[in-house]
Design an enzyme around this catalytic site. Structure first.
Site: not given
Ligand code: RRO
Length: 619
Positions: A381, A437, A472, A499
């Site tokens: 993130l 996430c 999501k 996701n």
């Molecule tokens: O930033 C991430 O590691 C990440 C996010 Br926010 C997400 O929603 N989905 C993902 O596979 N990686």
């Protein structure tokens, strides 16, 4: 174990060297049929009717393809194999084989299956001494039929028979091929377009009546299944024994995968090992798979007229998207990064990188790990924070034509709601609430795992903004559909699914996990069929709600081609988000939009609604 005439076990796995792969000039359309010549060292000459599993060294396909032998010649201990191959189009695995060049290596497993055998050596109704004399008054008893590329094994077989001891019927769409070395008493060719021989399909030349008049006693055939079903029928009517070479998808070629079974009156039989050649009397020709599954077969439509463009637009939560293709969060930055690479204004929408109230630096250690047909990520993130996004990124994003979507994440209920308050004050037309996430210690997917957590965060954000709210979701929740319905109940205007999936990768040399946080998100084509199933099930669950409560579903999960997009829309998706594919092919989304449009034109669809969710509509 199957053994050859010298007692060697068969089939054999070997590498062959491509001698030549050339276009068969007499086949139409041009470049549709190739003659592949391969040199193998193994002493395993096939018999007519047998096949090999062919696998190119450079191929994206996991499995080999079963291809019948056309010719095999042995010279000084080296076997030269010839295959006639119909180039069937992308996704069939035949394009790779047809583009082989001299010197390329190819893997072969074979010879597999049974072969054509002549019963009792009865070629003639006349005297056996007449063999090869080709006396005009002698009537042959053997009838051989090849349809399309199915001509190859039966022509190869016919060439092993005495000259003029058989009649040969060859049926093609257009043009003809594979017949040069035949020495049939009568060679009858039919073409659908009349370009060669009799105008029409096989029944224009071969009927039960003809079988009777010609007094054939045995018929051998290979070709498309409808043609074989027809031959079974007319042979039964005329009392002619028939042997039909069947085709079926298979993985192994040696009788173990059990994927190539066909129905017979003696139960299910493996095409690769019990066949491919079966006595016609035992075969049961199955109805189309769609009829079995109880799915309505779509009435055939005329293609759209020249100049008529299909409408690709879609309305999601009252927001108009010019087309259903959206750059997925985390794979498209803030929309401008790719603008020098392709025309991002052609997209339907762009979802921003996941945003949190405060800036985040993301995870330490390895962040990306490529796997066969996929990509694992643990970005953690990383983002500049919502205030920075609003000041610096959003204005640029809003200048673009695609619908801007702010992907809102958080580590606690409070950070989600504070973030929502800030975004509510902007012009961003859509918020995508990311409660999925996989790569953060706090918040993230934790909010999407249970109905109560999801409902809490969605209703809290709903109270703070009237903006259209997509939620999501993570595919990880054991009660995914219930979580989705709880989100809808709490005010979600749509669901984005899914996701990334959680996975683990291990560096086997060091014996440690690849990712510092052990688990990471898996995306890309590897997850696609699972995502299609999840979308199908979610749309089915949403369709059980009263009409006024139903919301659209935006599909995410390994979409890389227009065919993938069509598949998700047919499963019920309103739009698709494309992620990993853009990294591999920055033009992927443009190709998807153009491909979707061409598909709709060809199929006569004026709007996406006309095929959205068609597999949901059971009889
Ligand atoms: O930033 C991430 O590691 C990440 C996010 Br926010 C997400 O929603 N989905 C993902 O596979 N990686």
């Amino acid at each position: 174990m199957v053994k050859d005439c010298h007692g060697n076990p068969l089939p054999v796995f070997c590498k062959g060297i491509v001698e030549n792969c050339s276009v068969v000039e007499s086949a139409f359309p041009k470049n549709s049929v190739f003659l592949l010549k391969v040199k193998v060292n193994e002493n395993n000459e096939p018999a007519a009717g047998q096949f090999f599993m062919l696998h190119c060294e450079r191929s994206n396909f996991l499995l080999g393809r079963p291809i019948s032998i056309f010719h095999a010649k042995k010279e000084n201990g080296v076997v030269f194999l010839e295959f006639l191959i119909l180039k069937k189009g992308e996704g069939t695995g035949t394009c790779e084989i047809c583009s082989l060049q001299n010197g390329d290596k190819i893997s072969l497993l074979g010879p597999c299956g049974n072969s054509f055998e002549v019963i009792n050596n009865e070629f003639f109704t006349g005297n056996k001494d007449d063999l090869n004399d080709a006396l005009p008054e002698v009537s042959v008893k053997v009838c051989i039929v090849g349809g399309g590329i199915g001509v190859a094994p039966v022509a190869g077989f016919a060439e092993t028979l005495p000259a003029k001891s058989y009649d040969f019927y060859a049926s093609f769409k257009s043009g003809s091929y594979g017949l040069d070395n035949l020495n049939a008493k009568n060679l009858v060719i039919t073409t659908d377009d009349g370009s060669v021989g009799v105008h029409g399909m096989l029944p224009a030349a071969l009927t039960a009546q003809v079988l009777k008049e010609k007094k054939y006693s045995v018929l051998y055939a290979c070709g498309p299944t409808p043609m074989l079903a027809y031959l079974q029928k007319i042979c039964a009517e005329a009392g002619v024994k028939c042997f039909l070479s069947m085709e079926s998808r298979m993985a192994c070629g040696v009788g173990v995968c059990l994927g190539c079974v066909i129905d017979t009156r003696e139960g299910k039989k493996r095409c690769c090992k019990d066949g491919p050649i079966f006595s016609g009397e035992i075969l049961k020709f199955a109805p189309a798979a769609s009829e079995v599954a109880g799915i309505k077969v779509q009435p055939k439509r005329e293609p759209l007229a020249d100049g008529v463009e299909p409408d690709l637009s879609v309305d999601i939560a009252g927001v108009h998207f010019a087309n259903p293709v959206i750059g997925s969060s985390g794979t498209f930055g803030f929309g401008t990064e790719y603008s020098s690479v392709f025309d991002v204004n052609r997209l339907g929408g762009i979802s921003s990188k996941g945003l949190t109230l405060e800036p985040r630096e993301g995870n330490d250690g390895i962040r990306l790990h490529e796997i066969p047909s996929g990509l694992m990520n643990s970005i953690g993130l990383q983002n500049p924070g919502i205030p920075h996004f609003i000041k610096e990124e959003l204005p640029e994003m809003m200048k673009l034509k695609p619908v801007a979507i702010a992907n809102l994440s958080g580590s606690s209920l409070e950070t989600y709601t504070e973030g929502a308050k800030l975004l509510d004050k902007t012009d961003v037309p859509v918020i995508e609430l990311n409660i999925s996430c996989p790569n953060v210690s706090a918040g993230g997917a934790a909010f999407g795992m249970s109905c109560s957590a999801a409902q809490t965060v969605v209703s809290a954000v709903r109270k703070l903004t009237k903006k259209p709210l997509l939620v999501k979701l993570t595919p990880q929740s054991p009660e995914l559909n219930k979580v989705a319905l709880a989100c809808i109940e709490a005010g979600a205007d749509g669901i984005s699914l899914c996701n990334s999936f959680q996975g683990i990768a291990i560096d086997i040399e060091s014996g440690v996990p690849v990712f510092e946080k052990l688990k990471a998100g898996v995306g890309g084509p590897a997850v696609r069929p699972i995502a299609v199933r999840l979308i199908y099930e979610l749309v089915e669950a949403i369709n059980s709600l009263p009409v006024e409560k139903r919301v659209p579903v935006v599909a995410i999960g390994g979409i890389a081609t227009w065919q993938d997009a069509v598949e998700f829309i047919m499963a019920g998706a309103s739009a698709v988000q494309v992620g990993t594919a853009t990294f591999a092919n920055p033009n992927a989304m443009i190709e998807i939009i153009d491909g979707l449009s061409a598909f709709m034109k060809r199929k006569g669809y004026t709007k996406l609604d006309e095929f959205r969710g068609i597999i949901q509509n059971k009889k």
